[in-house]
Each structure stands twice: as C-alpha cells, then as structure tokens.
Design an enzyme around this catalytic site. Sequence first.
Site, mmCIF file in Angstrom:
data_model
loop_
_atom_site.group_PDB
_atom_site.id
_atom_site.type_symbol
_atom_site.label_atom_id
_atom_site.label_comp_id
_atom_site.label_asym_id
_atom_site.label_seq_id
_atom_site.Cartn_x
_atom_site.Cartn_y
_atom_site.Cartn_z
ATOM 1 N N SER A 125 3.638 -13.763 -7.763
ATOM 2 C CA SER A 125 4.521 -12.594 -7.807
ATOM 3 C C SER A 125 5.947 -12.874 -8.240
ATOM 4 O O SER A 125 6.713 -11.933 -8.462
ATOM 5 C CB SER A 125 4.537 -11.898 -6.443
ATOM 6 O OG SER A 125 3.390 -11.099 -6.303
ATOM 7 N N LYS A 179 14.492 -8.885 -3.580
ATOM 8 C CA LYS A 179 13.298 -8.040 -3.526
ATOM 9 C C LYS A 179 13.292 -7.214 -2.243
ATOM 10 O O LYS A 179 13.821 -7.658 -1.210
ATOM 11 C CB LYS A 179 12.077 -8.964 -3.587
ATOM 12 C CG LYS A 179 10.730 -8.298 -3.775
ATOM 13 C CD LYS A 179 9.650 -9.375 -3.919
ATOM 14 C CE LYS A 179 8.264 -8.821 -4.087
ATOM 15 N NZ LYS A 179 7.254 -9.879 -4.276
ATOM 16 N N SER A 200 4.336 -9.019 -8.190
ATOM 17 C CA SER A 200 4.934 -7.867 -7.561
ATOM 18 C C SER A 200 6.460 -7.850 -7.610
ATOM 19 O O SER A 200 7.058 -6.805 -7.379
ATOM 20 C CB SER A 200 4.498 -7.796 -6.098
ATOM 21 O OG SER A 200 4.957 -8.924 -5.374
#
Lengths: 96, 499
Positions: free
Chosen positions: B179, B80, B155
């Site tokens: 997330s 990420k 996310s």
Amino acid sequence: MALSVSEINRIARLARLDLSPEEGRLYADQLSRVVDYIDQIARFEEGLDGSGPDSSHGVRLETPRPDTAGATLDVADFLRNAPAALDRFLVVPQVK
Amino acid sequence: MKDLVTWSAGRLASAVRAGEVTAAELLEAFLARLAAVEPSVHAFVRVDEEGARIRARGLDERRGRGEPLGALAGVPVAVKDNLAVAGRSLTCGSRILEGYVSPYSATAVERLEAAGAVLVGHTNMDEFGMGSSCEASAYGPTRNPWDLARVPGGSSGGSAAAVAARLVPLALGSDTGGSVRQPAALCGVAGLKPTYGRVSRYGLVAFASSLDQIGPLAGSVGDVALALEIIAGQDPLDATSSAVPSGDYAASARQGGGLDGVRAGVPRQLAVDRLEPDVRGDWERSLARLEELGVRLVEVDVPALEAATAVYYVLANSEASANLARFDGVRYGRRSRDASTLTELYHRSRSEGFGAEVKRRILLGTFALSSGYHEAYYDRAAAVARALGRELAAALEGTDVLLSPASPSAAFRLGERSDPLTMYLSDVYTVPANLAGLPAVAVPSGVSAEGLPLSLQLVGRAFDEARLLRVAAAFEAAADFRRPMLPVAPTQAPPEAPV
C-alpha cells in the site's frame, strides 16, 4: 470451492454483519472465486516445516517491557469519542 | 524562489535552517499549489491550513530565538488517514469512524513533528487500507495526477498523489501488502516499506498487525531515506518495534557512485513473460541499467512466490476480521440509531458503517478462521508464509537485493477493475516482502507509451535498509525518469467518478 448464500450468511452472523439478499448473492459469487484462487495454496504443502498452528508466521516480539503499571489514557479523553456515556461508563442498549 | 514546490524535502529543510526562506513562506507556496490542484486530484480527506500556519510561525519564531530546527525544518508533510494526530479527526477512509478525534499521536507522527515537519493534513485511502486503487474510500476516489481518469493506486493513494502533484514534498503511508509501493509506482514517486519492526506502529490503525508497516513516500529515494531515519527506532509503545539500531539512511542514499560488486537476485518465478509489453520492456531496461552500473544479476529460486498473493489474502484478511471487530458502535465510531438490543447494535452499526470491500474482506477472514476451515486456510497459509520467508532469506544470503517490477501494470482507469480478484492481483509483486517482513522500495524507472510512470521494486535483507537505499538511489540516478511538474490545471474539472 463454491460458497453458498446460506454459508455466506452463516459467516456474516459470526462477523456480526447483516447482509441484504443482494449482498448475500454478490458475496457468495465473488468470494467463491477468491476462495478458488486461494485453494492453490494446497499445492505448496510439501516441504513445509510442519510447525504447529499456534505459531505466528514470523512476527518476533522483542523483549517485553517491564510488567509495571504506567500512565494510561485519561478516561474523560477516552469517553469524548464514545457514542453514549454516563459518568465513567459507556451506555449501551439492553443485553438480550 | 517560485519553484519551491519542486525542491526536495532535504533541500527545503536546509533552506529553512539557513534562513533563506521562512517556514511560513514555504507553507504558503505549498498551500497555493494545493488550492489550485487539490480540487482536481482529491488527495486529501482533511487539510488543516490554520493548524499548519500556526505551526510554521512557531518554527520561525524558534529560529528567530536561535533555537536549532530539525532535519525536516518547516517541511510540509501529509499523513495517511489511518495515522493518529492528537486532537485531529481520523477516519481511515471509512464512514464508521466519522467524528472520531484521536486522543494521542502516532509515534511516527510525533517523530516527524519533533524533526520540524509541518503537518498539512490527512490523505485519502482505501477504507482501512483495503484496496489497490483508492476507489474504496468512503470520501470518494483520489485521481492520478498523471491522468485524472486513472487511479493513483492504493491504499496510500492520497499520499502518493499528493507527492506526485507536489502538494507536499513528503508523506507517510502504511503498507500491509504493497500500500505504499504500488501507489508510489503508479504515481511516479519513491515509496518504502521498512523492515517489520523498523518503525513503531503505535497510533497506526491496525489492518493486519503482523504485516503492517508505516513507510514514507517522496519525490526521491534521498527524501525517503531522510524520512526513514527520522521515524525509525524502537518504541516502548509497540512491542514489535525492534531494538536493532537504525542507520544513517540519508547518507547511504547520498553515497552515490557505481554498484560494482553488488549482486541482485531475480526470482525465476516472476512470470514476467505475462506482463504488459510496456512493463516488461521497462523491466528489461532496468536490469540492463543496473548491469551498466556494475550490478551482477543472479537468478534465484523462490518457489513459494507463486502462492504469495493467495497466502496474503488469507492471512491479512484473517487478521483484519479480528482487528476490525473493535468497531461495534460501543466505544467509538458510528453507532446505529435504531438498535434495541446490544446484539442489534453491533450488527447494525457495522453493517451501516463499513463499505463493501471491508465487508468482503471481513467475511473472507472470518471464513478462513472459522471452525472446519481454519486448518485448511489460515494454518496452511501461515505455513507457506514461513516457507516463503525461508526461501527469500536464502536467496538474500547470496545477494544484496532482490528485484521485480513494483506493479504488474501502469495506472489503470477508474472503475476498470470492478472484480475483487482482479484488483487483488495488483499486489502480486509487493505482498512477498510483507509476508517475509523484509524492507522493499519502489523506484520510478520509466514511462509507458501512454505517458504513465513505471517502477522497479528492490527488496533488501531484514534491517538492511542502508544497503537497499544505496542501491535504489544509484538506480534512481541512472534511470531514464524525470518527474515533471504535472500539468494539472486549476480549472480542469475532474472526470465524473464511476459509481
């Protein structure tokens, strides 16, 4: 709880954000509804442990490492990301 | 070996170690898939093909010299965009970090690389982790590989979409309120949030420091367990990383067999009667399947669960408002060009650099911490979070895991949830594990009538990922879910993004 535009602007100043008039109105409307939702927490007050506000909600630190100086990030490496630097210093506009 | 991109990370690493395929060949297979599919999905913010090729060749040379390779030998992985990789850009999905280059690597990234992983690039995310759809990225939304008109969740939506589209077999995300698990659920992959303190947060850009954990996403529980085994463990660079020894998680996931004697708690407060019919039907089938495996279902009482989402949005955003104060245009990141005083520099750099959702959350957190409101909001939320932690711990005393759907809905359409509060409620089932610091995993459980993946969440006792992953893997093996090679055609143009 309704948050007024002037209240949102006061919070924005604390957070060092500039809001346009349009943003101020939008956030006042949206955050008023979010805060209304959040206000349901008050219903859960009974049965709480009453521990003081200073304690975190659950994080436990492990035994701290020894308080001795170790390697740190090289200043030149750090300053590579700086928007403006001179020698070993960060450059900023004047403080008023 | 044309189907390499369908293999598990564990199987790929075994093949590289055994010399059945080289790390370079493996990488090219995934890069070819990426070239064909990524333009439609937009899972990545940056792909480093050349860096990955150099790394893969280096691994092959090491093998040629007879050096041992690790548990992820040659496996392409993605991380990420909030995980630091030395010498590489890091933007957290934000304009405010454009141009920032990490001077060091996150501990979790270093551990993956030490195990032989080949880093392919950084995946897209909601700005600073603040979102549940991956639409709040300054670099444009990621699309769900199952249906390009839908969101991948957030996310860590880029990591979930990358795994679902088989652009990589394994990715890291971070999970502050769901997330990792919610996008895993919406993309039909497995995603784990470890116990708070199980994985070092060093090199993870902070959103809410008391809730953040790095977690793996993969095509199977087995691969998630393998990744956890590699990244888990104490780190002197993160004072909240735990000294509790980590386990042989991959072996736990491989254990197989039935689940006789396992007790699973179902909280009374889940409000499943309010779920969409598809999600509710899948939930009921998942419970029945667990019972067939020998699990005894037990109703448990967790009253504070009903307040969890409200508590989460106070605590997470309070911490975020403090953590994001560091982005002020002075030391790194975006600096406004037309500020004549230091105060103006702070205000303008932040106002120009942060997106709308980040500003909204900073305002909410600043409000909850401000004089006159601190006691009513932050302190009260912290007290209810502690109560929730006690209730969940009590529920887990008599059970091995707790169950819920991972998400209250399947993947929704891009632009569908424009109201912030509606978006926040996407996290209703995932935030409790963060507030209590417990490990939790999302496991694909079925497919909706519209052909979208659905997911079961299992929450375990603190630092008991071994048991959690064993139960999760047994459920996965029994669930009626097979991840197809998703039909994302190379020529398929993505639908236009809503503004």
